[in-house]
Write a protein that holds these residues in place. Sequence first.
Motif, PDB file in Angstrom:
ATOM      1  N   SER A 147      84.684  74.960 -13.025  1.00  0.00           N
ATOM      2  CA  SER A 147      83.487  74.360 -12.838  1.00  0.00           C
ATOM      3  C   SER A 147      83.091  75.293 -11.310  1.00  0.00           C
ATOM      4  O   SER A 147      83.779  75.873 -10.834  1.00  0.00           O
ATOM      5  N   GLU A 148      81.707  75.091 -11.253  1.00  0.00           N
ATOM      6  CA  GLU A 148      81.221  75.428  -9.846  1.00  0.00           C
ATOM      7  C   GLU A 148      80.726  74.404  -8.857  1.00  0.00           C
ATOM      8  O   GLU A 148      80.554  73.478  -9.339  1.00  0.00           O
ATOM      9  N   PRO A 149      81.211  74.578  -7.581  1.00  0.00           N
ATOM     10  CA  PRO A 149      81.871  75.659  -7.019  1.00  0.00           C
ATOM     11  C   PRO A 149      83.353  75.529  -7.698  1.00  0.00           C
ATOM     12  O   PRO A 149      83.968  74.371  -7.659  1.00  0.00           O
ATOM     13  N   LYS A 150      84.028  76.911  -7.392  1.00  0.00           N
ATOM     14  CA  LYS A 150      85.397  76.965  -7.874  1.00  0.00           C
ATOM     15  C   LYS A 150      86.258  76.553  -6.835  1.00  0.00           C
ATOM     16  O   LYS A 150      86.349  76.845  -5.659  1.00  0.00           O
ATOM     17  N   GLN A 179      92.799  71.531  -3.747  1.00  0.00           N
ATOM     18  CA  GLN A 179      91.451  70.760  -3.498  1.00  0.00           C
ATOM     19  C   GLN A 179      91.454  69.746  -4.886  1.00  0.00           C
ATOM     20  O   GLN A 179      91.028  68.523  -4.640  1.00  0.00           O
ATOM     21  N   LEU A 180      91.772  70.243  -5.887  1.00  0.00           N
ATOM     22  CA  LEU A 180      91.819  69.560  -7.037  1.00  0.00           C
ATOM     23  C   LEU A 180      92.970  68.487  -7.221  1.00  0.00           C
ATOM     24  O   LEU A 180      92.621  67.286  -7.739  1.00  0.00           O
ATOM     25  N   LEU A 181      94.036  68.666  -6.729  1.00  0.00           N
ATOM     26  CA  LEU A 181      95.095  67.687  -6.694  1.00  0.00           C
ATOM     27  C   LEU A 181      95.224  66.581  -5.500  1.00  0.00           C
ATOM     28  O   LEU A 181      95.526  65.718  -5.448  1.00  0.00           O
TER      29      LEU A 181
END
Length: 75
Positions: free
Chosen positions: A62-65, A70-72
């Motif tokens: 997704s944008e912004p990458k 940061q995802l976890l």
Amino acid sequence: MASRGQVVKSKGKSGRGGGKINNEEYPVLKSVQEWTNWSLKKAKVAVHYGFIPLIIVIGMQSEPKPTLFQLLSPV
């Protein structure tokens, strides 16, 4: 005590055969049922172990990458 003329009902399944299918009479049906059960078990395992990685991969596209950290992270 039942008097003459009364019908006594038995407590059990009726002999109409409305329920289970005898698999010995239908070998193709038995084979289809076995393959269906086998494939559903395999699909269940694949979904169980593949759902979270799928979400992470979709999130990284997704944008912004975002980075993996940061995802976890919960924040």
